[in-house]
Design a protein around this motif. Structure first.
Motif, PDB file in Angstrom:
ATOM      1  N   ALA A  26       0.882  -1.427   0.359  1.00 55.59           N
ATOM      2  CA  ALA A  26      -0.055   0.083  -0.107  1.00 55.59           C
ATOM      3  C   ALA A  26       1.027   1.256  -0.169  1.00 55.59           C
ATOM      4  O   ALA A  26       0.372   2.457  -0.858  1.00 55.59           O
ATOM      5  CB  ALA A  26      -1.198   0.486   1.119  1.00 55.59           C
ATOM      6  N   VAL A  27       2.237   1.290   0.923  1.00 56.21           N
ATOM      7  CA  VAL A  27       3.311   2.266   0.870  1.00 56.21           C
ATOM      8  C   VAL A  27       3.492   2.826  -0.465  1.00 56.21           C
ATOM      9  O   VAL A  27       3.352   3.573  -1.019  1.00 56.21           O
ATOM     10  CB  VAL A  27       3.819   2.100   2.102  1.00 56.21           C
ATOM     11  CG1 VAL A  27       4.966   3.342   1.914  1.00 56.21           C
ATOM     12  CG2 VAL A  27       3.542   1.969   3.439  1.00 56.21           C
ATOM     13  N   TYR A  28       4.147   1.606  -0.590  1.00 55.44           N
ATOM     14  CA  TYR A  28       4.263   1.985  -2.779  1.00 55.44           C
ATOM     15  C   TYR A  28       3.680   2.444  -3.351  1.00 55.44           C
ATOM     16  O   TYR A  28       3.953   3.620  -3.798  1.00 55.44           O
ATOM     17  CB  TYR A  28       5.363  -0.020  -2.798  1.00 55.44           C
ATOM     18  CG  TYR A  28       5.764   0.561  -4.240  1.00 55.44           C
ATOM     19  CD1 TYR A  28       6.864  -0.357  -3.968  1.00 55.44           C
ATOM     20  CD2 TYR A  28       5.303   0.018  -5.464  1.00 55.44           C
ATOM     21  CE1 TYR A  28       8.133   0.113  -4.879  1.00 55.44           C
ATOM     22  CE2 TYR A  28       6.284   0.307  -6.456  1.00 55.44           C
ATOM     23  CZ  TYR A  28       7.641   0.244  -6.425  1.00 55.44           C
ATOM     24  OH  TYR A  28       8.358   0.496  -8.030  1.00 55.44           O
ATOM     25  N   LEU A  29       2.828   2.182  -3.676  1.00 51.18           N
ATOM     26  CA  LEU A  29       1.372   2.133  -4.460  1.00 51.18           C
ATOM     27  C   LEU A  29       1.090   4.051  -4.226  1.00 51.18           C
ATOM     28  O   LEU A  29       1.223   4.792  -5.260  1.00 51.18           O
ATOM     29  CB  LEU A  29      -0.330   1.920  -4.200  1.00 51.18           C
ATOM     30  CG  LEU A  29      -0.106   0.518  -5.542  1.00 51.18           C
ATOM     31  CD1 LEU A  29       0.637  -0.663  -5.330  1.00 51.18           C
ATOM     32  CD2 LEU A  29      -1.792   0.288  -6.239  1.00 51.18           C
ATOM     33  N   ARG A  30       0.560   4.266  -2.888  1.00 55.13           N
ATOM     34  CA  ARG A  30       0.742   5.386  -2.386  1.00 55.13           C
ATOM     35  C   ARG A  30       1.726   6.139  -2.995  1.00 55.13           C
ATOM     36  O   ARG A  30       2.240   7.338  -3.427  1.00 55.13           O
ATOM     37  CB  ARG A  30       0.499   5.358  -1.048  1.00 55.13           C
ATOM     38  CG  ARG A  30      -0.071   6.836  -0.616  1.00 55.13           C
ATOM     39  CD  ARG A  30      -0.192   7.783   0.791  1.00 55.13           C
ATOM     40  NE  ARG A  30       1.518   7.021   1.677  1.00 55.13           N
ATOM     41  CZ  ARG A  30       1.413   6.738   2.537  1.00 55.13           C
ATOM     42  NH1 ARG A  30       0.190   6.575   3.674  1.00 55.13           N
ATOM     43  NH2 ARG A  30       2.441   6.200   3.130  1.00 55.13           N
ATOM     44  N   ASP A  31       2.953   6.085  -2.518  1.00 58.78           N
ATOM     45  CA  ASP A  31       4.479   6.948  -2.464  1.00 58.78           C
ATOM     46  C   ASP A  31       4.393   7.184  -3.869  1.00 58.78           C
ATOM     47  O   ASP A  31       5.706   8.149  -4.084  1.00 58.78           O
ATOM     48  CB  ASP A  31       5.786   6.684  -1.158  1.00 58.78           C
ATOM     49  CG  ASP A  31       4.828   6.606   0.035  1.00 58.78           C
ATOM     50  OD1 ASP A  31       3.431   7.311   0.525  1.00 58.78           O
ATOM     51  OD2 ASP A  31       5.380   6.410   0.767  1.00 58.78           O
ATOM     52  N   GLU A  32       5.212   5.786  -3.972  1.00 59.30           N
ATOM     53  CA  GLU A  32       6.303   5.413  -5.927  1.00 59.30           C
ATOM     54  C   GLU A  32       5.318   5.898  -7.203  1.00 59.30           C
ATOM     55  O   GLU A  32       5.718   6.709  -7.539  1.00 59.30           O
ATOM     56  CB  GLU A  32       5.904   4.109  -5.622  1.00 59.30           C
ATOM     57  CG  GLU A  32       7.426   4.542  -4.852  1.00 59.30           C
ATOM     58  CD  GLU A  32       9.113   4.984  -4.650  1.00 59.30           C
ATOM     59  OE1 GLU A  32       9.766   4.941  -5.860  1.00 59.30           O
ATOM     60  OE2 GLU A  32       9.429   5.541  -3.774  1.00 59.30           O
TER      61      GLU A  32
END
Length: 408
Positions: free
Chosen positions: A238-244
């Motif tokens: 989830a963090v990857y999709l949000r931040d990257e």
């Protein structure tokens, strides 16, 4: 005593008893996973109730893995002393009842030992149920370990769903977890009535505490790679999709749920694949899928591409840990000791994966973190051959699980 080191009953169980034992141990896995799912959803409540900071919470959450790692080698001795069924019944009950302890903790100094005990009972019951799962698989003569771990994942999803409802309704976690502990304890006791009742002869008891054999360390390295990728997918997708990739919070969260569901479905269906192609070829193919998924994540410029990558990764690593436990259980004369060794390594991987991903991301980027995950997935392709461990029947001759030797 069985050729794989797990003692048999005086009379071999009938086919109907074996079928009942299979579903009984599957229910045990479901109950075990449900405890984890219920607990995970109430961590925010526990943090608020104890008044601890995020850093203190991170410290406290290391104690379950510490407790499990310290206690897992004791499971074999307990099973030898009381018999497999009685030992599992007691250890599983301790695990389900320990679910309430963190919610009763008034502060950090009470929470840490509560989580240490929570982890210790989790680890010992984990070893006991996996040892029984391996023995049941051997006697049935067909793979069931992937499906058993699929039931654990399904239990975790059900537990998290129940916990989500309780949290949304703003129920006091002490009441919610007390109710969950009671229900799961009763279900666990019911399930344990049907598992194989294995008993060891009094001679040659396992040591009270022993380091895992070398075979377990080698097999555990494969499990380490898979659990590292699993932790990265669950904690950072989830963090990857949000931040990257700039994805909104709802879609980013859905990627984590999709990853967990993919792993669950793959594990539930994995036994048929293992029966057809064998453990080694299955893990090699899974490593290729996981590495391809990691490559998609690293190269993704659109959320759909990254979500597809996480899906492939979950599909690829799903059966690796179950097959690692199965191989450990057949790798020498002390199945519980070998399974405890593999479990300790996988627990360690799950403990360090989130912080390792975060550390690399802070030093470079989150994309580079998943380059590491992709590299470890490639390790599954290279190291799959260590799972080529023959399963033996009571006479110590032919392999009991179809597909492993002839196709590996």
């Amino acid at each position: 005593m069985a050729g794989n080191g797990v003692p048999h009953n005086v009379l071999p169980p009938s086919n109907s008893e074996l079928r009942r034992a299979r579903w009984a141990v599957a229910l045990v896995f479901l109950v075990h996973g449900s405890v984890t799912g219920n607990f995970a959803t109430r961590i925010p409540w526990i943090q608020d109730h104890t008044g601890i900071s995020a850093g203190q919470l991170g410290l406290a959450l290391a104690f379950p893995a510490i407790g499990a790692s310290l206690a897992m080698p004791l499971a074999g001795r307990i099973s030898h002393r009381f018999g497999a069924r009685t030992a599992l019944r007691g250890l599983l009950a301790l695990w389900t009842l320990s679910l309430l302890l963190p919610a009763l903790s008034p502060g950090l100094y009470a929470l840490c030992p509560a989580l240490l005990l929570y982890g210790a009972t989790s680890g010992m019951s984990d070893v006991a149920m996996n040892a029984l799962g391996v023995e049941t698989e051997d006697r049935l003569g067909k793979p069931i370990m992937s499906g058993l771990h699929g039931m654990w994942s399904a239990g975790a999803l059900l537990g998290s769903a129940a916990g989500t409802v309780a949290a949304h309704a703003e129920w006091d976690a002490r009441l919610h977890l007390a109710g969950a502990a009671l229900v799961l304890t009763l279900l666990g006791a019911l399930a344990c009535r049907g598992v194989l009742d294995l008993r060891s002869p009094e001679e040659h008891p396992p040591p009270r505490f022993a380091l895992p054999p070398k075979s377990a360390l080698i097999i555990g390295a494969i499990g380490f790679c898979a659990v590292f990728a699993e932790g990265a997918g669950l904690d950072w997708s989830a963090v990857y999709l949000r931040d990257e990739l700039g994805t909104d919070a709802g879609l980013a969260a859905a990627s984590t749920t999709a990853f967990a569901c993919t792993m669950t479905v793959a594990r539930l269906a994995g036994d048929k694949v293992v029966a057809r192609f064998g453990a080694v070829h299955t893990v090699r193919a899974g490593g290729v899928l996981a590495a391809a998924g990691g490559l998609l994540i690293v190269l993704a410029r659109h959320p759909a591409m990254a979500m597809g990558g996480f899906g492939l990764m979950g599909l690829g690593i799903a059966v690796v840990v179950p097959l690692s436990f199965a191989a450990a259980g057949r790798s020498g004369p002390a199945p519980s000791q070998a399974i405890a060794g593999v479990a300790t390594i996988t627990y360690t991987s799950g403990l360090i994966a989130p912080s390792a991903i975060g550390g690399i991301a802070q030093a470079t980027s989150l994309t580079m973190s998943f380059v590491l995950v992709t590299t470890l997935a490639c390790g599954l392709v290279v190291g799959a051959r260590v799972l080529r461990v023959p399963s033996r029947t009571a006479s110590g001759s032919a392999p009991a699980v179809a597909g492993d030797l002839e196709r590996s």
